[in-house]
Design a protein around this motif. Structure first.
Motif, mmCIF file in Angstrom:
data_model
loop_
_atom_site.group_PDB
_atom_site.id
_atom_site.type_symbol
_atom_site.label_atom_id
_atom_site.label_comp_id
_atom_site.label_asym_id
_atom_site.label_seq_id
_atom_site.Cartn_x
_atom_site.Cartn_y
_atom_site.Cartn_z
ATOM 1 N N MET A 359 5.484 -3.433 -6.072
ATOM 2 C CA MET A 359 6.026 -2.092 -6.356
ATOM 3 C C MET A 359 5.201 -1.380 -7.427
ATOM 4 O O MET A 359 4.985 -0.164 -7.358
ATOM 5 C CB MET A 359 7.486 -2.208 -6.810
ATOM 6 C CG MET A 359 8.470 -2.440 -5.679
ATOM 7 S SD MET A 359 10.187 -2.443 -6.268
ATOM 8 C CE MET A 359 11.071 -2.268 -4.716
ATOM 9 N N ALA A 360 4.741 -2.141 -8.431
ATOM 10 C CA ALA A 360 3.924 -1.541 -9.494
ATOM 11 C C ALA A 360 2.592 -1.043 -8.937
ATOM 12 O O ALA A 360 2.151 0.082 -9.220
ATOM 13 C CB ALA A 360 3.696 -2.554 -10.613
ATOM 14 N N TRP A 361 1.927 -1.869 -8.118
ATOM 15 C CA TRP A 361 0.629 -1.482 -7.558
ATOM 16 C C TRP A 361 0.749 -0.324 -6.571
ATOM 17 O O TRP A 361 -0.166 0.491 -6.434
ATOM 18 C CB TRP A 361 -0.039 -2.690 -6.895
ATOM 19 C CG TRP A 361 -0.693 -3.587 -7.901
ATOM 20 C CD1 TRP A 361 -0.165 -4.707 -8.479
ATOM 21 C CD2 TRP A 361 -1.978 -3.411 -8.499
ATOM 22 N NE1 TRP A 361 -1.029 -5.248 -9.390
ATOM 23 C CE2 TRP A 361 -2.166 -4.470 -9.426
ATOM 24 C CE3 TRP A 361 -2.997 -2.474 -8.343
ATOM 25 C CZ2 TRP A 361 -3.329 -4.613 -10.184
ATOM 26 C CZ3 TRP A 361 -4.160 -2.612 -9.103
ATOM 27 C CH2 TRP A 361 -4.310 -3.664 -10.010
ATOM 28 N N LEU A 362 1.875 -0.247 -5.873
ATOM 29 C CA LEU A 362 2.105 0.875 -4.952
ATOM 30 C C LEU A 362 2.668 2.098 -5.674
ATOM 31 O O LEU A 362 2.908 3.136 -5.053
ATOM 32 C CB LEU A 362 3.076 0.451 -3.844
ATOM 33 C CG LEU A 362 2.566 -0.606 -2.859
ATOM 34 C CD1 LEU A 362 3.659 -0.990 -1.877
ATOM 35 C CD2 LEU A 362 1.331 -0.099 -2.103
ATOM 36 N N LYS A 363 2.878 1.963 -6.989
ATOM 37 C CA LYS A 363 3.386 3.043 -7.845
ATOM 38 C C LYS A 363 4.751 3.564 -7.385
ATOM 39 O O LYS A 363 5.026 4.758 -7.422
ATOM 40 C CB LYS A 363 2.368 4.192 -7.922
ATOM 41 C CG LYS A 363 1.059 3.776 -8.586
ATOM 42 C CD LYS A 363 0.121 4.952 -8.791
ATOM 43 C CE LYS A 363 -1.130 4.484 -9.542
ATOM 44 N NZ LYS A 363 -2.099 5.588 -9.769
ATOM 45 N N LEU A 364 5.599 2.625 -6.945
ATOM 46 C CA LEU A 364 6.985 2.991 -6.660
ATOM 47 C C LEU A 364 7.732 3.283 -7.960
ATOM 48 O O LEU A 364 8.739 3.980 -7.959
ATOM 49 C CB LEU A 364 7.679 1.876 -5.873
ATOM 50 C CG LEU A 364 7.101 1.612 -4.471
ATOM 51 C CD1 LEU A 364 7.877 0.509 -3.776
ATOM 52 C CD2 LEU A 364 7.104 2.866 -3.628
ATOM 53 N N PHE A 365 7.254 2.702 -9.036
ATOM 54 C CA PHE A 365 7.630 3.142 -10.382
ATOM 55 C C PHE A 365 6.325 3.240 -11.177
ATOM 56 O O PHE A 365 5.355 2.542 -10.861
ATOM 57 C CB PHE A 365 8.619 2.174 -11.053
ATOM 58 C CG PHE A 365 8.132 0.754 -11.185
ATOM 59 C CD1 PHE A 365 7.301 0.372 -12.233
ATOM 60 C CD2 PHE A 365 8.501 -0.217 -10.263
ATOM 61 C CE1 PHE A 365 6.846 -0.930 -12.358
ATOM 62 C CE2 PHE A 365 8.056 -1.521 -10.370
ATOM 63 C CZ PHE A 365 7.230 -1.881 -11.421
ATOM 64 N N PRO A 366 6.252 4.115 -12.191
ATOM 65 C CA PRO A 366 5.004 4.293 -12.939
ATOM 66 C C PRO A 366 4.591 3.007 -13.648
ATOM 67 O O PRO A 366 5.266 2.575 -14.593
ATOM 68 C CB PRO A 366 5.352 5.401 -13.952
ATOM 69 C CG PRO A 366 6.523 6.102 -13.370
ATOM 70 C CD PRO A 366 7.300 5.067 -12.617
ATOM 71 N N PRO A 367 3.504 2.367 -13.218
ATOM 72 C CA PRO A 367 3.132 1.077 -13.814
ATOM 73 C C PRO A 367 2.771 1.158 -15.290
ATOM 74 O O PRO A 367 2.915 0.178 -16.016
ATOM 75 C CB PRO A 367 1.928 0.632 -12.971
ATOM 76 C CG PRO A 367 1.427 1.865 -12.314
ATOM 77 C CD PRO A 367 2.599 2.762 -12.131
ATOM 78 N N LYS A 368 2.319 2.321 -15.758
ATOM 79 C CA LYS A 368 1.976 2.462 -17.169
ATOM 80 C C LYS A 368 3.212 2.522 -18.066
ATOM 81 O O LYS A 368 3.114 2.361 -19.275
ATOM 82 C CB LYS A 368 1.119 3.712 -17.388
ATOM 83 C CG LYS A 368 -0.300 3.599 -16.845
ATOM 84 C CD LYS A 368 -1.123 4.825 -17.209
ATOM 85 C CE LYS A 368 -2.557 4.686 -16.713
ATOM 86 N NZ LYS A 368 -3.378 5.883 -17.078
ATOM 87 N N LYS A 369 4.369 2.773 -17.446
ATOM 88 C CA LYS A 369 5.610 2.897 -18.217
ATOM 89 C C LYS A 369 6.607 1.789 -17.871
ATOM 90 O O LYS A 369 7.801 1.928 -18.122
ATOM 91 C CB LYS A 369 6.261 4.256 -17.936
ATOM 92 C CG LYS A 369 5.397 5.453 -18.302
ATOM 93 C CD LYS A 369 6.129 6.753 -17.966
ATOM 94 C CE LYS A 369 5.284 7.968 -18.315
ATOM 95 N NZ LYS A 369 6.001 9.231 -17.970
ATOM 96 N N TYR A 370 6.109 0.691 -17.312
ATOM 97 C CA TYR A 370 7.041 -0.308 -16.784
ATOM 98 C C TYR A 370 7.967 -0.879 -17.859
ATOM 99 O O TYR A 370 9.104 -1.262 -17.568
ATOM 100 C CB TYR A 370 6.276 -1.435 -16.086
ATOM 101 C CG TYR A 370 5.638 -2.440 -17.011
ATOM 102 C CD1 TYR A 370 6.264 -3.646 -17.301
ATOM 103 C CD2 TYR A 370 4.408 -2.181 -17.624
ATOM 104 C CE1 TYR A 370 5.691 -4.576 -18.144
ATOM 105 C CE2 TYR A 370 3.825 -3.091 -18.477
ATOM 106 C CZ TYR A 370 4.460 -4.286 -18.737
ATOM 107 O OH TYR A 370 3.898 -5.188 -19.589
ATOM 108 N N THR A 371 7.508 -0.937 -19.124
ATOM 109 C CA THR A 371 8.346 -1.537 -20.164
ATOM 110 C C THR A 371 9.612 -0.724 -20.441
ATOM 111 O O THR A 371 10.617 -1.269 -20.892
ATOM 112 C CB THR A 371 7.556 -1.690 -21.469
ATOM 113 O OG1 THR A 371 7.037 -0.416 -21.861
ATOM 114 C CG2 THR A 371 6.407 -2.670 -21.294
ATOM 115 N N LYS A 372 9.578 0.573 -20.181
ATOM 116 C CA LYS A 372 10.739 1.419 -20.484
ATOM 117 C C LYS A 372 11.901 1.175 -19.527
ATOM 118 O O LYS A 372 13.033 1.546 -19.803
ATOM 119 C CB LYS A 372 10.352 2.900 -20.468
ATOM 120 C CG LYS A 372 10.003 3.438 -19.096
ATOM 121 C CD LYS A 372 9.583 4.894 -19.140
ATOM 122 C CE LYS A 372 10.754 5.823 -19.202
ATOM 123 N NZ LYS A 372 10.381 7.228 -19.044
#
Length: 523
Positions: A359-372
């Motif tokens: 999901m992160a690599w497909l940018k289903l959610f913003p990977p740069k902001k995953y910690t939030k």
């Protein structure tokens, strides 16, 4: 009673008091107690940090990302909007149509995003068809709680118990083990809500924000926005006058809904709390900037639900990945699969890890902001729960309390002990938090089963249900806090329908659990 038992007992009493007073986040409260136990030599540094590497705890973190991927894909929102009829309907018909679907979603997704998606849509829809949103928001929260009882990943509490079981050398829970008890409870619970909510839940209370003022705001390019404060809101525990909300967010607070009260005067003196609902006067820039923020759990402008365009492939991909994760983890538990892949444990941890990364690599959610998107306080609470459980066992406190439970149970035996353990766990989760309740109850379950010489599985299942099924107070579960402000509910509104719900779930659990998981004598 030796020194270690007394020390742990006083430490836990202080922890419970601090959690009830709500002066600090649960994570730091539990961490403080765990450090105290380590300093006293009751647990070792290795035992203190063991929970941070537990597969159950890390699975919870990964599932936060999976739920966020599904939420941001817009797939759930698209389905939700189609559930609500455009024409006039009744409360009963609408609940019958919506609540089972809500429970099904929450069985596989984190409960909070399910409520965050449904709540603003329900408020907008109910106003459109002339029904009171208060007849739907508490049922929405309850339906997510009930759904979470049905699967291993339905709630973080189930994964906590699962992780503790594995740490103690047990097999752990399979994906649908809890369904045997969770599905009957969910069916009965939803039927109870549908049959009684019209009488037990209040009518919608009028907003203090006048329609004329709202219309005037619309003419000036502004509108009414409702936000629910999340755990990451930087102004928690501070008085509003010491926190320049308007400068930070470009919106003016007109009303605060806190603990069932509607506050419109002396707002500067209000100390902001997690779960408070703020009624704001804001423009479209506010919604664009903060509509997808971890600072606010829910945003709606009272007129329409702000949505952003998401490519159709993302919606289908998110659902496909979720299904693959669920089916994969279920098949991975089968003996045939375990024999074919002896060197790889194809469990929920494995598939949640793969799904979150894809999901992160497909940018289903913003990977740069995953910690939030990860609730770190919940993870710290869970990790510390393992250390607290170890302290209760190492000191002998768990064995002492288990002996007391056995003596109180008397002629009722293991069945009576199960009922007593369930009741104690339920009271703790209603007063503090579900994961802390699980931490305290697990060693008691293990020791109580040992005292009776029976398989501990019935006791593990009981605390899974009791620690998650908190209906009687808004603080018993985070989704209750969200809907409290959104629906202008009072504390007593939860008690009127929640106490009967607690009793129904408790009675069903105590009757059904020993029938499904008998008190089998251990060899």
């Amino acid at each position: 009673m030796n020194f270690e038992i007394l020390f742990v007992l006083l430490g836990l009493a202080g922890m419970l008091a601090a959690l009830i007073m709500d002066k600090m986040r649960p994570g730091i409260v539990l961490l403080s107690v765990v450090v105290l136990f380590m300093v006293a030599g009751i647990i070792s540094p290795k035992q203190m940090v063991a929970g941070f590497s537990n597969r159950g705890m890390i699975t919870v973190a990964l599932l936060f990302l999976v739920s966020e991927g599904v939420r941001q894909s817009g797939a759930l929102t698209t389905i939700v909007k189609k559930l609500f009829p455009d024409k006039t309907t009744t409360v009963t018909k609408a609940q019958l149509r919506v609540l089972p679907i809500v429970s099904a979603f929450s069985a596989f997704l984190n409960n909070t995003p399910v409520v965050v998606i449904f709540a603003p849509i329900i408020k907008h829809w109910s106003k459109k068809v002339g029904l009171s949103c208060t007849k739907f928001l508490i049922p929405l929260s309850y339906a997510t709680i009930l759904g979470g009882l049905c699967t291993l990943i339905g709630t973080s509490t189930n994964l906590v118990i699962h992780g503790m079981m594995i740490d103690r050398g047990f097999e752990g829970l399979k994906m649908f083990d809890l369904a045997y008890i969770g599905i009957p409870i969910t069916i009965v619970g939803i039927l109870f809500i549908i049959l009684t909510s019209k009488k037990l839940l209040p009518a919608e209370r009028p907003d203090n924000f006048e329609e004329e003022e709202a219309d005037a705001a619309m003419e000036s390019g502004q509108h009414i926005v409702e936000v629910v404060l999340a755990s990451r809101f930087p102004g928690l525990k501070r008085k509003l006058k010491n926190f320049d909300f308007k400068r930070r967010y470009g919106a003016e607070i007109k009303e605060i809904r806190q603990g069932g009260q509607i506050i419109t005067e002396n707002l500067g003196e209000v100390r902001l709390q997690e779960g408070d609902t703020l009624v704001l006067l804001a423009d479209d820039a506010f919604t664009r900037a903060w509509g997808d923020s971890s600072v606010f759990l829910m945003i709606t402008n009272g007129k329409d639900i702000p949505t952003r365009f998401v490519p159709a492939w993302k919606k289908w991909t998110a659902f496909a990945l979720l299904l693959i994760m669920i089916i994969g983890a279920t098949i991975g538990e089968l003996p045939f699969t375990q024999e074919r892949f002896p060197n790889v444990k194809l469990d929920m941890f494995f598939f949640a890890s793969v799904t979150a990364v894809v999901m992160a690599w497909l940018k289903l959610f913003p990977p740069k902001k995953y910690t939030k998107y990860i609730s770190w306080d919940i993870l710290i609470t869970i990790a510390c729960a393992f250390a607290i459980s170890s302290a209760m066992e190492e000191s002998g406190l768990a064995a002492l309390i288990a002996e007391f439970i056995k003596n109180v149970s008397g002629s009722l035996g293991a069945w009576g002990a199960l009922a007593l353990l369930y009741f104690v766990t339920l009271i703790i989760t209603e007063l503090i938090t579900n994961n802390a309740a699980a931490a305290l109850a697990f060693p008691l379950a293990l020791e109580t089963a040992s005292k009776f010489g029976v398989d501990p599985m019935p006791f593990f299942i009981a605390i899974c249900i009791a620690a998650s099924a908190g209906f009687a107070t808004p603080i018993g579960y985070q989704t209750n806090l969200i809907v409290q402000g959104a629906g202008n509910y009072k504390f007593t509104d939860f008690m009127k329908i929640g106490i009967p719900m607690d009793l129904i779930v408790m009675i069903l659990s105590i009757i059904l659990i020993p029938l499904i998981w008998p008190f089998t004598p251990t060899v």
